[in-house]
Design an enzyme around this catalytic site. Sequence first.
Site, mmCIF file in Angstrom:
data_model
loop_
_atom_site.group_PDB
_atom_site.id
_atom_site.type_symbol
_atom_site.label_atom_id
_atom_site.label_comp_id
_atom_site.label_asym_id
_atom_site.label_seq_id
_atom_site.Cartn_x
_atom_site.Cartn_y
_atom_site.Cartn_z
ATOM 1 C CE1 TYR A 158 22.246 -6.280 -34.304
ATOM 2 C CE2 TYR A 158 23.565 -6.371 -36.297
ATOM 3 C CZ TYR A 158 22.367 -6.430 -35.802
ATOM 4 O OH TYR A 158 21.369 -6.687 -36.470
ATOM 5 C CE LYS A 162 21.148 -9.657 -34.618
ATOM 6 N NZ LYS A 162 19.837 -10.247 -34.427
HETATM 7 P P1 NAP Z 1 13.756 -2.541 -34.234
HETATM 8 O O1 NAP Z 1 12.925 -1.845 -35.074
HETATM 9 O O2 NAP Z 1 14.724 -1.896 -33.332
HETATM 10 O O3 NAP Z 1 13.082 -3.562 -33.458
HETATM 11 C C1 NAP Z 1 13.599 -4.476 -32.315
HETATM 12 C C2 NAP Z 1 12.451 -5.157 -31.694
HETATM 13 O O4 NAP Z 1 13.278 -5.813 -30.402
HETATM 14 C C3 NAP Z 1 11.528 -4.436 -30.950
HETATM 15 O O5 NAP Z 1 10.220 -4.817 -30.904
HETATM 16 C C4 NAP Z 1 12.024 -4.289 -29.422
HETATM 17 O O6 NAP Z 1 10.784 -4.209 -28.601
HETATM 18 C C5 NAP Z 1 12.513 -5.577 -29.418
HETATM 19 N N1 NAP Z 1 13.584 -5.876 -28.544
HETATM 20 C C6 NAP Z 1 14.342 -5.128 -27.875
HETATM 21 N N2 NAP Z 1 15.137 -5.409 -26.778
HETATM 22 C C7 NAP Z 1 14.446 -6.434 -26.288
HETATM 23 C C8 NAP Z 1 14.491 -7.231 -25.159
HETATM 24 N N3 NAP Z 1 15.403 -7.034 -24.108
HETATM 25 N N4 NAP Z 1 13.399 -7.982 -24.941
HETATM 26 C C9 NAP Z 1 12.382 -8.115 -25.705
HETATM 27 N N5 NAP Z 1 12.373 -7.539 -26.820
HETATM 28 C C10 NAP Z 1 13.156 -6.687 -26.989
HETATM 29 O O7 NAP Z 1 14.783 -3.479 -35.013
HETATM 30 P P2 NAP Z 1 14.449 -4.202 -36.435
HETATM 31 O O8 NAP Z 1 15.231 -3.700 -37.412
HETATM 32 O O9 NAP Z 1 13.064 -4.646 -36.524
HETATM 33 O O10 NAP Z 1 15.254 -5.819 -36.190
HETATM 34 C C11 NAP Z 1 14.782 -6.895 -35.890
HETATM 35 C C12 NAP Z 1 15.781 -8.194 -35.878
HETATM 36 O O11 NAP Z 1 16.418 -8.030 -36.959
HETATM 37 C C13 NAP Z 1 16.952 -7.785 -34.770
HETATM 38 O O12 NAP Z 1 17.404 -8.989 -34.263
HETATM 39 C C14 NAP Z 1 17.809 -7.300 -35.543
HETATM 40 O O13 NAP Z 1 19.210 -7.431 -35.011
HETATM 41 C C15 NAP Z 1 17.890 -7.786 -37.049
HETATM 42 N N6 NAP Z 1 18.271 -7.345 -38.086
HETATM 43 C C16 NAP Z 1 17.765 -6.073 -38.511
HETATM 44 C C17 NAP Z 1 18.606 -5.634 -39.635
HETATM 45 C C18 NAP Z 1 17.965 -4.168 -40.247
HETATM 46 O O14 NAP Z 1 18.550 -3.731 -41.142
HETATM 47 N N7 NAP Z 1 16.938 -3.509 -39.634
HETATM 48 C C19 NAP Z 1 19.414 -6.214 -40.364
HETATM 49 C C20 NAP Z 1 19.835 -7.444 -39.902
HETATM 50 C C21 NAP Z 1 19.143 -8.067 -38.650
HETATM 51 P P3 NAP Z 1 10.988 -3.288 -27.298
HETATM 52 O O15 NAP Z 1 11.787 -2.288 -27.440
HETATM 53 O O16 NAP Z 1 9.528 -3.014 -27.150
HETATM 54 O O17 NAP Z 1 11.432 -4.375 -26.313
#
Ligand code: NAP
Length: 250
Positions: A158, A162
């Site tokens: 991961y 990133k």
């Molecule tokens: P989440 O709730 O798990 O949502 C992830 C999203 O990505 C979902 O809409 C999922 O939809 C989509 N996705 C996953 N695999 C995919 C694929 N192969 N093709 C198309 N869509 C895909 O995660 P989140 O926390 O909202 O994270 C969103 C972004 O922020 C990510 O890039 C994550 O790495 C980043 N981020 C999150 C955090 C945190 O603490 N939450 C911190 C830093 C960065 P489907 O399953 O419907 O495809």
Amino acid sequence: MKPKNEFQDKVAVVTGSSRGIGREIALQLASRGATVVASARNPAALESLVAEIQAQDGKALAVPGDVGCSKAVEELFKIAMESFGRIDILVNNAGITRDGLLIRMKDEDWDAVLDTNLKGAFYCCRAAARIMSKQRSGRIVNISSVVGEMGNAGQANYCASKAGLIGLTKSVARELARRNVTVNAIAPGFVVTDMTDVLSDQVKEDLLSQIPLARLGEAQDIAHAVAFLVSDRSGYITGQVLGVNGGMYM
Ligand code: NAP
């Protein structure tokens, strides 16, 4: 205050918008007047987002697909162009985790994370760059992570994805600057979503102790930063990484 027509006539592609941070980004942009092309793998969740946006007099289209698949991404941008004729904003937000210590990490866990988080963003940047270059305008925001800057035990795949997004952001920013296209990254800290819901209370407590602002982030915190970086007010900002992390990494 949300200027309702700030993004009027702008078309925004938001990947990973079926839930979590991406969904909030899509809602924010739509509430400020953007036409949102929402993508992720789960069609039903995308349709519910589109219904919510339309219920608030916004405009949105669901285009389900896997960002890790080159053909699906080409199709996403083709449908967006056929439907709306332009793309002004791309938010590369789709992301997954497959955590594990390096010595036990399986090839498929490495590949799945790199394919979705980094290759997916590459496919989308490439497709958007062709369109935005011709338009002589555009905004791309890649959602990286604080752990892409700091590293994190148990997340080699991961964090590599990133950190890779940061290199991608800076390179594409340099390539597209003369076409009036800006490319920036946001590095969120720990945000309350399904992705972090799996963490134990102990891990959450430990995390909190590392955050000067003493709270986990909300999806809105990230969406507000995206709304700024894709606005006309950020035209002189490109190739940057904006930390939205409560001060966890400075
Ligand atoms: P989440 O709730 O798990 O949502 C992830 C999203 O990505 C979902 O809409 C999922 O939809 C989509 N996705 C996953 N695999 C995919 C694929 N192969 N093709 C198309 N869509 C895909 O995660 P989140 O926390 O909202 O994270 C969103 C972004 O922020 C990510 O890039 C994550 O790495 C980043 N981020 C999150 C955090 C945190 O603490 N939450 C911190 C830093 C960065 P489907 O399953 O419907 O495809």
